[in-house]
Motif scaffolding. Structure first.
Motif, mmCIF file in Angstrom:
data_model
loop_
_atom_site.group_PDB
_atom_site.id
_atom_site.type_symbol
_atom_site.label_atom_id
_atom_site.label_comp_id
_atom_site.label_asym_id
_atom_site.label_seq_id
_atom_site.Cartn_x
_atom_site.Cartn_y
_atom_site.Cartn_z
ATOM 1 N N UNK A 133 15.238 4.968 -7.436
ATOM 2 C CA UNK A 133 14.771 4.359 -6.194
ATOM 3 C C UNK A 133 13.387 4.831 -5.781
ATOM 4 N N UNK A 134 13.144 6.145 -5.805
ATOM 5 C CA UNK A 134 11.858 6.636 -5.329
ATOM 6 C C UNK A 134 10.724 6.188 -6.251
ATOM 7 N N UNK A 135 11.015 6.082 -7.552
ATOM 8 C CA UNK A 135 10.013 5.559 -8.483
ATOM 9 C C UNK A 135 9.676 4.112 -8.185
ATOM 10 N N UNK A 136 10.712 3.318 -7.877
ATOM 11 C CA UNK A 136 10.465 1.915 -7.526
ATOM 12 C C UNK A 136 9.602 1.821 -6.269
ATOM 13 N N UNK A 137 9.823 2.758 -5.327
ATOM 14 C CA UNK A 137 9.036 2.748 -4.086
ATOM 15 C C UNK A 137 7.558 3.017 -4.379
ATOM 16 N N UNK A 138 7.286 4.002 -5.227
ATOM 17 C CA UNK A 138 5.902 4.303 -5.586
ATOM 18 C C UNK A 138 5.250 3.116 -6.293
ATOM 19 N N UNK A 139 5.956 2.535 -7.254
ATOM 20 C CA UNK A 139 5.391 1.408 -7.992
ATOM 21 C C UNK A 139 5.109 0.243 -7.054
ATOM 22 N N UNK A 140 6.019 -0.004 -6.103
ATOM 23 C CA UNK A 140 5.831 -1.100 -5.152
ATOM 24 C C UNK A 140 4.667 -0.808 -4.204
ATOM 25 N N UNK A 141 4.582 0.431 -3.720
ATOM 26 C CA UNK A 141 3.485 0.785 -2.820
ATOM 27 C C UNK A 141 2.132 0.703 -3.499
ATOM 28 N N UNK A 142 2.040 1.194 -4.735
ATOM 29 C CA UNK A 142 0.779 1.141 -5.461
ATOM 30 C C UNK A 142 0.391 -0.285 -5.805
ATOM 31 N N UNK A 143 1.388 -1.118 -6.112
ATOM 32 C CA UNK A 143 1.107 -2.541 -6.331
ATOM 33 C C UNK A 143 0.517 -3.161 -5.070
ATOM 34 N N UNK A 155 -4.090 -5.231 -1.766
ATOM 35 C CA UNK A 155 -5.004 -5.089 -0.635
ATOM 36 C C UNK A 155 -6.452 -5.012 -1.111
ATOM 37 N N UNK A 156 -6.668 -4.295 -2.207
ATOM 38 C CA UNK A 156 -8.030 -4.150 -2.741
ATOM 39 C C UNK A 156 -8.595 -5.475 -3.224
ATOM 40 N N UNK A 157 -7.697 -6.384 -3.637
ATOM 41 C CA UNK A 157 -8.146 -7.701 -4.119
ATOM 42 C C UNK A 157 -8.039 -8.780 -3.059
ATOM 43 N N UNK A 158 -7.748 -8.395 -1.789
ATOM 44 C CA UNK A 158 -7.806 -9.334 -0.673
ATOM 45 C C UNK A 158 -6.512 -10.008 -0.296
ATOM 46 N N UNK A 159 -5.413 -9.697 -0.968
ATOM 47 C CA UNK A 159 -4.124 -10.320 -0.632
ATOM 48 C C UNK A 159 -3.409 -9.438 0.388
ATOM 49 N N UNK A 160 -3.903 -9.423 1.643
ATOM 50 C CA UNK A 160 -3.444 -8.476 2.656
ATOM 51 C C UNK A 160 -1.986 -8.697 3.052
ATOM 52 N N UNK A 161 -1.563 -9.946 3.140
ATOM 53 C CA UNK A 161 -0.199 -10.212 3.592
ATOM 54 C C UNK A 161 0.832 -9.653 2.614
ATOM 55 N N UNK A 220 3.420 -6.232 3.056
ATOM 56 C CA UNK A 220 4.867 -6.284 2.841
ATOM 57 C C UNK A 220 5.309 -5.220 1.835
ATOM 58 N N UNK A 221 4.602 -5.108 0.723
ATOM 59 C CA UNK A 221 4.990 -4.153 -0.316
ATOM 60 C C UNK A 221 4.844 -2.705 0.147
ATOM 61 N N UNK A 222 3.727 -2.399 0.840
ATOM 62 C CA UNK A 222 3.506 -1.017 1.285
ATOM 63 C C UNK A 222 4.512 -0.626 2.353
ATOM 64 N N UNK A 223 4.784 -1.525 3.304
ATOM 65 C CA UNK A 223 5.754 -1.210 4.356
ATOM 66 C C UNK A 223 7.153 -0.989 3.782
ATOM 67 N N UNK A 224 7.547 -1.805 2.788
ATOM 68 C CA UNK A 224 8.851 -1.609 2.151
ATOM 69 C C UNK A 224 8.906 -0.269 1.427
ATOM 70 N N UNK A 225 7.804 0.108 0.790
ATOM 71 C CA UNK A 225 7.752 1.401 0.103
ATOM 72 C C UNK A 225 7.884 2.552 1.091
ATOM 73 N N UNK A 240 -6.248 -1.601 5.743
ATOM 74 C CA UNK A 240 -5.939 -3.024 5.588
ATOM 75 C C UNK A 240 -5.997 -3.750 6.931
ATOM 76 N N UNK A 241 -5.388 -3.140 7.974
ATOM 77 C CA UNK A 241 -5.428 -3.768 9.301
ATOM 78 C C UNK A 241 -6.857 -3.835 9.842
ATOM 79 N N UNK A 242 -7.642 -2.812 9.576
ATOM 80 C CA UNK A 242 -9.036 -2.821 10.038
ATOM 81 C C UNK A 242 -9.813 -3.982 9.427
#
Length: 587
Positions: free
Chosen positions: A203-213, A218-224, A228-233, A256-258
């Protein structure tokens, strides 16, 4: 801001023998329960090791207490030559120092852990420590070393059966691609690690992979999608109380919010991240988040708030980097950089006055730099002498001229291991000062003997002494010279049994094997010239299967000296990945 790397500590499924509990991630409640068991004091040595291992792993609230548990376990494991616990204790100690931003101390502990892991011949453990070393270099900003160790770790782990540790190394290697803004490669690594974590239901590995994804998105502009992915992580990581990861992800959410214009929400996320980093003493994140808040407040025109956070950023950044060569200038450099920031703020209203401040600051810095370089020149001679005491002459020369030493493969090397019989039992009852004097007596003797035959001392590990012939310069007589050195060492130790002179006397056993090795330098704070490969492992096995006063050699070594030295065949031993190997006593 960079992607979050997962620490290998979460990959260890620790079996707590005393309580029969399987631990899949850190849990402060377990630490609190085990602390009661530890305090009771009625534990046998093996159970005490188990408790110390698990309580140091799970203690997240008081890291000083966790370090204390680690150090106690290191002492117990070293005394009993229990390399599994020594590997785990040093690795856990390194993780704690890494979290605190004490990079030099973390690297030193990691390299000690790697030494112990290699003695166990367990590839998964070796790969896990290589990943930790890569993580540390990554945090230090040394991308070249980080990438090299990540690649080495992945190569080793793909041959093993530990899928989770492999996934962690892949995830952290993806972090290096993210830092280099190679987002496609980073995303590919994150997705490969996510697939393995999903397959293993980790589970914790999946959280890291999801957060990093989410951070790539975010870096490529897909903020929405990123939000979702970072908050779930973060929700998952809160269950594990992983303050380091949560703090970093919160800072990235603030960014991201800024970017989306939601400045109030961005500030809330940033302050939440800073509070968590301060609470748990996470210096790298305290520095990063203060810099982010400084930038936010500067854009809002709140110059005093911006300056306050910038000062905190500089102070913590310098404590994290800990650059030894300029440490004496740290306070001045901090004041100078803060004054430069003040110049930028005051330029809004006082252009002329700040031009004078800039000139004065530059003059002060120039004067300090002049003093610094004069002092460095005076210390150069001392540094050169110290370097020659640590490294072979040829290696020290290469390090000074090129700034680095490349690893080299030597095809024809003979490795000698020795250790003292029943050392642990004797050491447990001996006076500490007398024990150290006795070891110093013997190791000085060994140094003189090996040097006279052209052998290179590699290192000592407890009471074990390791040296080799045929490097860093090739030696056609490497086998014979090692045999002669081993014979003289065992003879001199045998003779010493007749005279105590206030020292503890030991019996010795020795083991020798010949073959190829890889040699190079490890470490940054304390350089160490070291060698690796099957040849080293087999030589160690020859020594451990020897007898008091005897020299046990492998078949390869025997074939090289059989015409000159009398030997006796004594059977075979099973060596991992090598099958059955024949052994001979040197008569």
């Amino acid at each position: 801001m960079v992607c979050k790397t997962i620490r290998w500590e979460y990959a260890f499924f620790g079996l707590l023998y005393l309580l029969g509990v399987c631990l899949h991630a850190q849990d402060q409640r377990i630490a609190d329960s085990l602390a009661v068991v530890y305090a009771d004091g009625n534990l046998e040595t093996q159970h005490l090791k188990d408790v110390l291992l698990e309580v140091s792993f799970n203690e997240r609230r008081d890291l000083d207490k966790a370090l204390g548990y680690c150090n106690e376990l290191i002492g117990l494991a070293a005394a009993s030559k229990d390399y599994f616990y020594l590997f785990r204790a040093y690795r856990q100690k390194a993780e704690i120092h890494l979290q605190r931003g004490n990079f030099d101390t973390a690297l030193e502990a990691y390299f000690n852990s790697l030494d112990a892991a290699r003695l166990t011949e367990n590839l998964s453990w070796q790969g896990s420590v290589m990943t930790g070393i890569a993580d540390t270099y990554s945090e230090m900003g040394n991308s070249s070393n980080a990438s090299a160790y990540y690649n080495d770790a992945i190569d080793v782990l793909r041959f093993g059966t530990d899928s989770i540790t492999l996934a962690i190394s892949i995830l952290n290697a993806g972090d290096e691609y993210f830092k280099a803004q190679k987002y496609d490669s980073a995303l590919a690594y994150f997705q490969e690690s996510a697939g393995i974590f999903e397959q293993e239901d980790y589970l914790i590995g999946k959280a890291y992979a999801q957060g990093n994804t989410g951070m790539v998105q975010a870096a490529t502009g897909d903020y929405q999608l990123a939000e979702r992915n970072i908050n779930q992580a973060v929700v998952i990581l809160e269950e594990f109380k992983d303050s380091y990861a949560i703090s970093e992800y919160l800072t990235y959410m603030a960014d991201s919010y800024w970017e989306q214009g939601e400045k109030k929400t961005a500030l809330e996320y940033a302050h939440r991240s800073l509070d968590m980093a301060i609470q748990f003493g996470i210096k790298p994140q305290i520095s990063d988040t203060n810099l982010k808040l400084s930038q936010f407040y500067e854009e809002l025109g709140k110059v005093q708030e911006s300056l306050k956070h910038f000062k905190e950023h500089v102070a913590y950044r310098d404590s994290v980097n800990n650059l030894a060569a300029v440490q004496r200038m740290a306070d001045l450099r901090t004041d100078y950089e803060v004054s430069q920031k003040q110049v930028e703020v005051d330029l809004l209203n006082q252009q002329k006055r700040n031009q004078l401040i800039i000139l004065a600051s530059v003059g002060v810095l120039a004067a300090v730099l002049l003093w610094f370089f004069v002092a460095i020149r005076k210390e150069k001679k001392k540094s050169d002498t110290l370097l020659l005491n640590i490294l072979p002459k040829e290696i020290a020369k290469e390090l000074k001229e090129k700034g680095e030493v490349k690893s080299v493969r030597f095809e024809n090397v003979t490795v000698l291991f020795t250790d003292f019989v029943q050392f642990s039992e004797i050491a447990a009852k001996a006076d500490a000062k007398q024990l150290v004097r006795s070891l110093d007596y013997y190791f000085r003797m060994f140094d003189a003997i090996t040097a006279s035959y052209g052998l290179e001392k590699i290192k000592t590990i407890g009471d074990a002494y390791m040296c080799a012939a045929g490097l860093p310069s090739p030696d056609p007589q490497h086998v014979r010279n090692t045999i002669m050195a081993a014979r003289e060492i065992t003879a001199r130790v045998q003779e010493s049994l007749e005279h105590t002179n206030g020292l503890i006397r030991f019996q010795i056993r020795a083991g020798i094997h010949s073959g190829p090795v890889i040699a190079g330098i490890v470490g940054t704070k304390k350089f160490q010239y070291d060698i690796w490969g099957d040849t080293v492992n087999i030589a160690a096995r020859m020594e451990s299967n020897s007898e008091p006063g005897r020299i046990n050699i492998s078949e390869i070594t025997y074939e090289a000296i059989r015409e000159e030295f009398d030997c006796s065949y004594r059977g075979e031993i099973s060596v991992k990945n090598r099958g059955e190997l024949k052994m001979y006593f040197l008569n």
